[in-house]
Design an enzyme around this catalytic site. Sequence first.
Site, PDB file in Angstrom:
ATOM      1  NE  ARG A 117      45.098  81.397 -57.815  1.00  0.00           N
ATOM      2  CZ  ARG A 117      44.078  80.558 -57.758  1.00  0.00           C
ATOM      3  NH1 ARG A 117      44.221  79.331 -58.256  1.00  0.00           N
ATOM      4  NH2 ARG A 117      42.937  80.921 -57.228  1.00  0.00           N
TER       5      ARG A 117
ATOM      6  CG  ASP B 226      47.402  74.181 -58.835  1.00  0.00           C
ATOM      7  OD1 ASP B 226      48.058  75.161 -59.269  1.00  0.00           O
ATOM      8  OD2 ASP B 226      46.164  74.165 -58.785  1.00  0.00           O
TER       9      ASP B 226
ATOM     10  CG  ASP C 126      41.796  74.870 -61.953  1.00  0.00           C
ATOM     11  OD1 ASP C 126      42.096  75.972 -61.466  1.00  0.00           O
ATOM     12  OD2 ASP C 126      41.281  73.970 -61.282  1.00  0.00           O
TER      13      ASP C 126
ATOM     14  CG  ASP D 287      44.857  72.109 -61.259  1.00  0.00           C
ATOM     15  OD1 ASP D 287      44.494  73.251 -61.573  1.00  0.00           O
ATOM     16  OD2 ASP D 287      44.559  71.565 -60.176  1.00  0.00           O
TER      17      ASP D 287
END
Length: 423
Positions: free
Chosen positions: A299, A246, A242, A203
């Site tokens: 997302r 996050d 990715d 990430d």
Amino acid sequence: MAVVGCTALALTVTGTTAQAHPSRDLARQTLPANDGWASHGAGTTGGAAADADHVYTVRTWAEFRQALADGGDAPKIIKVKGMIDAVSEGCDAFAAKGYDFQQYLADYDPAVWGHDTPVSGEQEELRDASADNQAKAITANIPSNTTIVGVGKNAGILGGSLQIKGVDNVILRNLTIEAPIDCFPQWDPTDDTKTGAWNSDYDTVVVRGSTHVWIDHNTLTDGRYPDSSLPSYFGKIYQQHDGLVDIVRGANYVTVSWNSFEDHDKTMLIGGGDSHGADDRGKLKVTLHHNRFEGIVERAPRVRYGQVDAYNNHFAVTKDQKYAYTFGIGIESRLYATHNAFSLPPGVSAAQTLKRWNDAPLTAENNYVNGRLTDLIAVHNAEIPGETLQRGAGWTPTLRTKVHPPKAIPAIVGHHAGAGRLR
């Protein structure tokens, strides 16, 4: 590689004369009062209290990582000058001896391997070792009480993974951050209902188990390597990206403001898994405001467990892009999404902006789609009856700065969100 095991670095120590005018020195600025969840309690000050010995200007990835390591948790300011490349030597520099991608493809071709069991054997072991080499090289661990700020309009990080793990009081501002490319994605023949998929790691920014984090005025993007440029093998895209940001595993009190998220698929997770309730219940309090999401597939964010306040964001779906949803409603989430603007092209319904992963209530009011007031929940429930959403998040945000009229948000955010646009 230069980024691994480097012990002697020329870090430039800068003075602190700008302290006399803290509002003019980005490196000394702190999160304003009431500016989202990160202002809760003691607030977020990052490295604003750093002394002269802990203020650095860095121009290379090695210098950057050494500055992070210097001084432990003492307040520090790291000024990034220019674009720092974490993978300047290329993917071949990480490859384990004997790893051969063409042999990997031959060994695990579904026509040979099938779809019933995960891959194993020599080439998979070498791929995994290669991936471990890359992880060690591109990961940067950010300590408590740190401010990282870009200098000027063209500063940032290419291909690095910024890890904010188990710490408190961190600020990231004015950086252009290009998502890491996973040089060694893994083929999983059992994924995607046994049609197989390439799965990537790394990430761009990870907030894990950390508190009081302010992510502000950055541009986060796939940059030079959009998914459209990636090849396909075994009929599936060779996915090398990715997440962009996050926020997981008990992270709490985070404000994400005035950023530009561009041209990416899986953009932001808040809560990493349905089984993480022990870590996440009562935490994952996150504010998203005045961010621009353009060319994003899904997302933005997907939420589990958290009390997430999303207001005054602009979500722009571009013509002909792949699009799944904007807000993902996950297990025990309490999303409060108001005063946002959506720009949707023909063929994309407002019903698609919401996606129910689990039955959890949300508040979604005073949102505008293509300039018109739209009840996102009503439209979703009418067009997607099998995913009925419940109204009422059960809480009301109090930590908000000025709330602008949603109709004005595309222009306001378009002019001021992202790196290089701090006033």
